[in-house]
Design a protein around this motif. Structure first.
Motif, PDB file in Angstrom:
ATOM      1  N   HIS A  24       0.863  -1.178   0.000  1.00  0.00           N
ATOM      2  CA  HIS A  24       0.000   0.000   0.000  1.00  0.00           C
ATOM      3  C   HIS A  24       0.895   1.222   0.000  1.00  0.00           C
ATOM      4  CE1 HIS A  24      -3.021   2.866   0.848  1.00  0.00           C
ATOM      5  NE2 HIS A  24      -2.749   3.013   2.123  1.00  0.00           N
ATOM      6  N   HIS A  51       1.406   5.482  -0.377  1.00  0.00           N
ATOM      7  CA  HIS A  51       0.820   6.819  -0.266  1.00  0.00           C
ATOM      8  C   HIS A  51       1.519   7.768  -1.249  1.00  0.00           C
ATOM      9  CE1 HIS A  51      -1.198   6.666   3.980  1.00  0.00           C
ATOM     10  NE2 HIS A  51      -1.663   5.754   3.159  1.00  0.00           N
ATOM     11  N   GLU A 105      -8.694   3.686   7.626  1.00  0.00           N
ATOM     12  CA  GLU A 105      -8.214   2.748   6.598  1.00  0.00           C
ATOM     13  C   GLU A 105      -9.053   1.452   6.576  1.00  0.00           C
ATOM     14  OE1 GLU A 105      -4.641   3.713   5.498  1.00  0.00           O
ATOM     15  OE2 GLU A 105      -5.013   2.528   3.722  1.00  0.00           O
ATOM     16  N   HIS A 149      -5.633   9.424  -1.692  1.00  0.00           N
ATOM     17  CA  HIS A 149      -5.007   8.648  -0.607  1.00  0.00           C
ATOM     18  C   HIS A 149      -3.803   7.852  -1.119  1.00  0.00           C
ATOM     19  CE1 HIS A 149      -5.931   5.472   2.802  1.00  0.00           C
ATOM     20  NE2 HIS A 149      -4.670   5.450   2.452  1.00  0.00           N
TER      21      HIS A 149
END
Ligand SMILES: [Zn+2]
Length: 223
Positions: A112, A114, A160, A185
């Motif tokens: 993940h 950012h 989240e 995001h």
């Protein structure tokens, strides 16, 4: 005179099996790589790797570039914690989201990011990111240089973990995609193993950045 201290020095051994230690070290190294790319600044982002029957995951809300092998959580394939580091470290908020990619796509690693490129790419499109005719698309499994590559976009939530249901549904509805963008995001990306997940993440990020620059330059993304 021989140094007593030198003779008394005990070789530090890892409390983990060699395979577990190796995966933990790899995860820490990838966290440093992703931090350097701006994908995990401000304690954001996350990463996990499947190794056999276990999933190794970086903890939540920590400086990702300073992680040590003993800071890593280990989960079973159902997402239950089997080894935890203690010391107040918490399991990543991304854990239930990562588990969807493991279960639905049989992923070998999920990350993940950012990244600014990912966050801004979500502002250029409504339901899905689209780009075509880019060489770097070839780095994403199932795509050629002259295809149109799409990545679905889901709406952000205050926490989240609240993304879990929409991520689950979107992964199921977009079988060709190896990523899901989250509005303003970042992005969730996976691959069959850590190498492919890393390659996918780098190629997707390149394409998100390219789309932003093309837009700035007034070049049509439909060309
Ligand atoms: Zn996030």
């Amino acid at each position: 005179m021989k140094s007593i201290l030198k003779e008394a020095k005990v070789k530090k051994t890892s409390p983990f099996s060699p395979s577990s230690q190796k995966t933990r070290e790899l995860l820490c190294e990838l966290c440093r790589n992703f931090y350097d790319l701006g994908w995990a600044s401000g304690t954001g982002g996350g990463i996990s790797i499947k190794d056999g029957d276990h999933i190794y995951m970086a903890p939540s809300g920590v400086q990702k570039e300073r992680l040590n092998p003993e800071d890593i959580f280990v989960l079973d394939l159902d997402g239950n914690i089997v080894e935890e580091p203690g010391r107040g470290l918490k399991l990543s908020q991304c854990a239930p989201l990562f588990m969807h990619a493991y279960k639905i796509r049989n992923a070998g690693a999920v990350l993940h990011s950012h990244s600014v490129n990912a966050a801004t790419a979500t502002m250029l499109f409504d339901k899905s990111f689209r780009i075509k005719n880019m060489e770097m698309q070839k780095g994403v499994e199932g795509y050629g240089a002259f295809d149109t590559l799409e990545v679905p976009i889901i709406e952000n939530t205050a926490y989240e973990c609240e993304l879990a249901d929409s991520l689950d549904e979107t992964i199921k509805n977009n079988p060709k995609s190896h990523a899901v963008l989250v509005r303003r995001h970042g992005v969730y990306v996976w691959g069959k193993d850590w190498k492919q997940a890393k390659t996918h993440a780098e190629c997707y990020d390149y394409l998100f950045e390219a789309a932003g620059r093309m837009k700035q330059l007034g070049i049509s993304l439909e060309k």
